[in-house]
Design a protein around this motif. Structure first.
Motif, short mmCIF file in Angstrom:
data_model
loop_
_atom_site.label_atom_id
_atom_site.label_comp_id
_atom_site.label_asym_id
_atom_site.label_seq_id
_atom_site.Cartn_x
_atom_site.Cartn_y
_atom_site.Cartn_z
N MET A 145 -0.40 0.69 -9.53
CA MET A 145 -1.11 0.67 -8.25
C MET A 145 -2.51 1.24 -8.46
SD MET A 145 1.80 1.45 -5.36
CE MET A 145 0.98 0.54 -4.05
N PHE A 146 -3.43 0.76 -7.66
CA PHE A 146 -4.85 1.08 -7.78
C PHE A 146 -5.27 1.99 -6.62
CE2 PHE A 146 -9.22 -0.04 -6.52
CZ PHE A 146 -9.89 0.31 -7.69
N ASN A 181 -0.45 15.95 -4.20
CA ASN A 181 0.81 15.48 -4.78
C ASN A 181 0.53 14.70 -6.07
OD1 ASN A 181 3.34 14.51 -5.34
ND2 ASN A 181 3.78 13.88 -3.23
N GLU A 182 0.22 15.45 -7.12
CA GLU A 182 -0.13 14.83 -8.39
C GLU A 182 1.02 14.04 -9.01
OE1 GLU A 182 -1.90 17.77 -10.94
OE2 GLU A 182 -3.36 18.35 -9.40
N ALA A 183 2.23 14.49 -8.83
CA ALA A 183 3.38 13.78 -9.39
C ALA A 183 3.50 12.39 -8.77
CB ALA A 183 4.66 14.57 -9.17
N SER A 184 3.33 12.29 -7.46
CA SER A 184 3.42 10.99 -6.80
C SER A 184 2.25 10.09 -7.20
CB SER A 184 3.48 11.17 -5.29
OG SER A 184 3.86 9.97 -4.67
N GLN A 185 1.08 10.67 -7.36
CA GLN A 185 -0.06 9.88 -7.82
C GLN A 185 0.23 9.28 -9.19
OE1 GLN A 185 -3.90 11.99 -7.45
NE2 GLN A 185 -2.80 13.35 -6.05
N GLU A 197 0.83 -1.19 0.00
CA GLU A 197 0.00 0.00 0.00
C GLU A 197 0.87 1.25 0.00
OE1 GLU A 197 -2.43 -0.27 3.50
OE2 GLU A 197 -3.42 -2.10 2.81
N ALA A 198 0.29 2.34 -0.50
CA ALA A 198 0.95 3.65 -0.47
C ALA A 198 -0.10 4.69 -0.15
CB ALA A 198 1.60 3.97 -1.82
N MET A 199 0.31 5.67 0.63
CA MET A 199 -0.56 6.81 0.92
C MET A 199 0.06 8.04 0.27
SD MET A 199 -1.57 6.18 4.89
CE MET A 199 0.10 5.76 5.41
N TYR A 240 -3.47 3.88 -2.07
CA TYR A 240 -3.21 3.08 -3.26
C TYR A 240 -2.77 1.70 -2.81
CZ TYR A 240 -3.28 7.01 -6.53
OH TYR A 240 -3.68 8.07 -7.32
N SER A 241 -3.02 0.70 -3.67
CA SER A 241 -2.53 -0.64 -3.35
C SER A 241 -2.17 -1.39 -4.62
CB SER A 241 -3.61 -1.43 -2.58
OG SER A 241 -4.66 -1.78 -3.46
#
Length: 181
Positions: A152-153, A140-144, A133-135, A174-175
């Motif tokens: 990742m979903f 933070n559009e670049a990281s998204q 998972e990621a938060m 995200y996962s």
């Protein structure tokens, strides 16, 4: 020692010899990173504090709870960021979080994507995790984009999840599952 590679980068755990360079990376990116992360007190940006954090990271790795790497550019051998698989939980979860930070001068060049892919490859193929998972801040559009590019979903929004700059901020969750990688 767990070493990782990608096409333009290599990843290795930080050592005591890397601390001065790592502290300079932290100081150089202090303003840039605190847009999306909690502010740290000034002592955080010292050699002593980072040596203590390094000792904690090494202990977490010995316990199988965390794997952290410095991100190095292959051509220059320069430290340009860090990536971690952390909060590792064994069965029945077999899951963890991924986190990463890049030097502002090295953003928007695909390095974040390479780093996340390398860490996910380790997490799923070598370490045997089922879910990562990621938060990420909705700001933070670049990281998204990095997380979506690696597959990742976005599962949803964690409301008022992290205290940043005096305000409780929402984060997207995200996962990725092992079969998605």
């Amino acid at each position: 020692m767990v070493l990782l590679k990608s096409s333009r980068l290599y990843f290795r755990p930080l050592s005591e010899q890397d601390i001065d360079e790592f502290v300079q990376l932290l100081i150089r990116n202090k303003q840039f990173w605190t847009i999306f992360e909690p502010k740290h007190p000034e002592p955080f940006y010292t050699r002593e504090a980072q040596l203590e954090k390094l000792a904690e990271a090494k202990q977490a790795q010995r316990l199988g709870k965390e794997y952290s790497w410095g991100i190095y550019h292959t051509d220059t051998n320069r430290l340009i960021g860090s990536v971690s698989i952390y909060s590792i939980r064994r069965l029945p979860f077999a899951s963890a979080y991924i986190g990463y930070s890049l030097d502002e001068d090295h953003t928007k060049q695909g390095y974040g994507t390479e780093a996340v892919e390398a860490a996910l490859r380790f997490a799923f193929r070598e370490f045997g995790l089922h879910r990562v998972e990621a938060m990420v801040s909705p700001k933070n559009e670049a990281s998204q984009k990095v997380l979506e590019k690696v597959g990742m979903f976005r599962e949803g929004t964690l409301r008022k999840n992290l205290f940043i700059n005096g305000v409780w901020e929402d984060h997207y969750l995200y996962s990725m599952l092992e079969e998605d990688f």
